[in-house]
Design a protein around this motif. Sequence first.
Motif, short mmCIF file in Angstrom:
data_model
loop_
_atom_site.label_atom_id
_atom_site.label_comp_id
_atom_site.label_asym_id
_atom_site.label_seq_id
_atom_site.Cartn_x
_atom_site.Cartn_y
_atom_site.Cartn_z
N VAL A 1 83.03 63.05 108.92
CA VAL A 1 83.53 64.20 110.06
C VAL A 1 84.00 65.35 109.51
O VAL A 1 85.08 65.23 109.19
CB VAL A 1 84.21 63.38 111.22
CG1 VAL A 1 84.56 63.97 112.61
CG2 VAL A 1 83.67 61.81 111.49
N ASP B 1 78.26 63.43 109.26
CA ASP B 1 77.37 62.85 110.29
C ASP B 1 77.84 63.47 111.89
O ASP B 1 77.04 63.01 112.68
CB ASP B 1 77.68 61.30 110.11
CG ASP B 1 77.46 60.77 108.71
OD1 ASP B 1 76.42 60.97 108.54
OD2 ASP B 1 78.33 60.34 108.10
N LEU B 2 78.94 63.71 111.82
CA LEU B 2 79.56 64.30 113.23
C LEU B 2 80.40 65.46 112.90
O LEU B 2 81.14 65.55 111.82
CB LEU B 2 80.47 63.03 113.62
CG LEU B 2 80.78 63.40 115.28
CD1 LEU B 2 79.77 63.41 116.33
CD2 LEU B 2 82.02 62.37 115.52
N LEU C 1 81.19 68.27 120.41
CA LEU C 1 80.81 67.45 119.25
C LEU C 1 79.22 67.08 119.00
O LEU C 1 78.63 67.13 119.93
CB LEU C 1 81.32 65.81 119.77
CG LEU C 1 82.71 65.79 119.78
CD1 LEU C 1 83.07 64.52 120.45
CD2 LEU C 1 83.53 65.59 118.25
N ILE D 1 76.07 65.33 116.59
CA ILE D 1 75.72 64.17 115.54
C ILE D 1 74.67 64.92 114.83
O ILE D 1 73.56 65.23 115.22
CB ILE D 1 75.28 62.96 116.31
CG1 ILE D 1 76.51 62.52 117.14
CG2 ILE D 1 74.67 62.07 115.35
CD1 ILE D 1 76.09 61.07 117.88
N LYS E 1 73.72 57.30 113.04
CA LYS E 1 73.65 58.06 114.43
C LYS E 1 74.38 57.31 115.36
O LYS E 1 75.14 57.65 116.25
CB LYS E 1 72.14 58.67 114.78
CG LYS E 1 71.65 60.00 114.10
CD LYS E 1 70.46 59.96 114.60
CE LYS E 1 69.88 61.33 114.22
NZ LYS E 1 69.30 62.21 115.04
N ALA F 1 77.90 56.87 114.90
CA ALA F 1 78.53 58.06 115.13
C ALA F 1 78.54 58.24 116.55
O ALA F 1 79.70 58.68 117.31
CB ALA F 1 77.61 59.23 114.70
N TRP F 2 77.46 57.75 117.41
CA TRP F 2 77.60 57.67 118.93
C TRP F 2 78.91 56.99 119.46
O TRP F 2 79.37 57.48 120.41
CB TRP F 2 76.38 57.45 119.51
CG TRP F 2 76.40 57.09 120.98
CD1 TRP F 2 76.12 56.00 121.65
CD2 TRP F 2 76.37 58.17 122.19
NE1 TRP F 2 76.42 56.44 123.05
CE2 TRP F 2 76.40 57.49 123.02
CE3 TRP F 2 76.74 59.73 121.96
CZ2 TRP F 2 76.62 58.42 124.52
CZ3 TRP F 2 76.83 60.27 123.19
CH2 TRP F 2 76.88 59.37 124.49
N VAL G 1 81.73 59.08 119.21
CA VAL G 1 81.61 60.11 120.30
C VAL G 1 82.21 59.50 121.54
O VAL G 1 82.92 60.25 122.40
CB VAL G 1 80.49 60.78 120.30
CG1 VAL G 1 80.21 61.51 121.53
CG2 VAL G 1 79.99 61.45 119.06
#
Lengths: 414, 275
Positions: free
Chosen positions: A29, A83-84, A299, A301, A309, A312-313, A316
């Motif tokens: 991140v 990734d983010l 933000l 991704i 993903k 990562a979601w 988020v």
Amino acid sequence: MKRMVTMFAALLLLCAAVIPVAAQTKLKVWYAVSGNSGEAFKAMLEKYDALNDDVTIESSYSGNYGDTATKVSASLVSNTAPDLALMAAGPLYTGARNDYFIESKINDPDFNKDDIYPGVWDYAKYNGRICAVPYGISTPVLYYNKTILDKAGISLKNPPKTWAEFAQVAKTAQAKGNVSGSADFWGFDVTDVAWLFKTMLNQNGNGIITVKGTKIAPAFADEKADEVALFWKKLVDDKVMPMGQHSNAEKKFLAGNLAFLVATSARISRWASDPTLKFGAIPMPYFQKPSVALGGNVLVILSKDQKTKEVAWKLVKYLASKENQTAFALNTGYLPIRKSGLTLPEAKKAVESNGMFAVAFNQLDNSWSYWHFEQMGTMDQILAQMIDTIERNVRDPKAALDKAAADLQAEIDG
Amino acid sequence: MKSTLKKRYPVIFVFLILSSALMIFPFAWMFLSAFKTSADVYSYPPKWIPSSFKWTNFAEVFKKIPFLRFYANSIGVAFIQTFLQIAVSAMGAFALTKLEFPGRKKMFSFMQSSMYVPEVVTMIPLFLLASWAGLVDTYAGLILPGLNCAFTTILLMSFFQTIPNDLIDAAKIDGCGYYRIFLQVMLPNSRTAIGTASLFAFLTHWRSYMWPLIVTNNVKMRTLPIGLKYLVQETSSEYQTLMAASLMAIIPVLVVYMLMEKEFVQSITLTGLKS
């Protein structure tokens, strides 16, 4: 028997070694916020990391917005992207690459997308489609210096609603409120000229850009924009606002040499916490309708791996939850993006303790943004240069607007 | 000498004093601001002397960022880069001024033209190469791509050209090969120019920001200019902490300058270079 025991032990060891590795996802991140904002964001990442055994987060400060844009661009071409990322202009790195993963996820019932202000969602779009999650959002706020207004005998119980009314108040403050006796004393100034000019354009019914299909065109060369530019010039001609010294506006305000300042809402938490600063805020005046242009970060991704993903979601969702995003906003000076965030006790307490929060939070109902497009940064530069030429009488407002629109069109056409 | 200047050229003397004051002003401001309170920083009219000397600004720096780690990284990277750059530049300058070989002029033109390419243009291709070579988040990645040899090579070339070829011919007659000529004739005679080139190289590497930011993600690998950015507030400007960190950050530069001041001034006199 001995062999069986050895094999069993080896199997156990193998399981112990393999299972945690297979279940754990490493998330890289990057964040483009520094100081207290950076520390607050990093603390949330660390908390999430500690709460979730299946995720390891490697976080990294990636420089300011411009630096992060360069760093992300370089990482995307070399397949080393995070990734983010928490960054400005995020949709240019997802939607512009035809990555609308976030759009496919926002209907997740846990996420409650309708709780986020509609205008704020526009700040996360590319080609009309959502491809980011708004996060550190700010709007321009009109601040005032109480000491100066007291000396000038100005009461803001009924604050000016329109820009025309405001100009009169600023003029009075300029004439009667010079508490420091400085020769460099002004009624009004703004830190980010392009941001306020875009706000004013939208207030006067000019959408700044038009979108036909996927084609973007500048719309700021019409009579509505001309009215705004003429008002701007009058502020300078009447010597209420200094000519072309806007980078010093905040310093002047802090030094008590400026009655009114338009600056980011991100200043509120700092100024509200300092008892020596006697500042307040009033709702942004308008031309035809109340409106403020949004700014800040989102933000995005960036991972290409589907499983990453999804992980990562989840992060988020955690970061953008009512409690976490509101806490981040109140700690850092950004604004809550969720309507329900304002019902939290800490948000209510902030509003009760300082009226500036109430002004900024209420403005979110009138917040507005245009969709992201590649030349939006260039557009801001063109607008700032255009305003400079108007202030310095290099061009009359109409000619300056026409030139700026032509310059932006040329940039869009490549 | 000082009294002579004062008596003979009083106008020049006053002008020099004023110029010096102008140069010292930002440093004095930084030094004093490092000890100020937040209220002192924003007071109007500006306060030169802090209302109370706040030493805690320095402690605040160490609390907020791993300052010593950034410091150590910056010192290590800047010194190694300077050494490597000067070594390569000196050898290049020797070859281009004292040796005859095909394509020498073209090589010089090519090297010179590289100085006109802005850093931002080469940033992404350079990162691609570094990434491909596995240099991301490594000291090699910080050091090697950051070497900018063209400027220091040209600077040293201008000095090497002043060394008479007869000296090299004499060394050859005495049985010296190119390596010994370079090490025992060229370098000892060019200490002043090498000192200046080292100073320029060190300053460039010490304040380098963009490349170290691009090539590192791990906080342990980061250098001081990036570290100072960690202190820049989004919602306020705590200049006093930033000034305390900046004050500590310039110490190595001052030390290097003080050590090389003589060479630096001599070289300006000799080469006429003031960049």
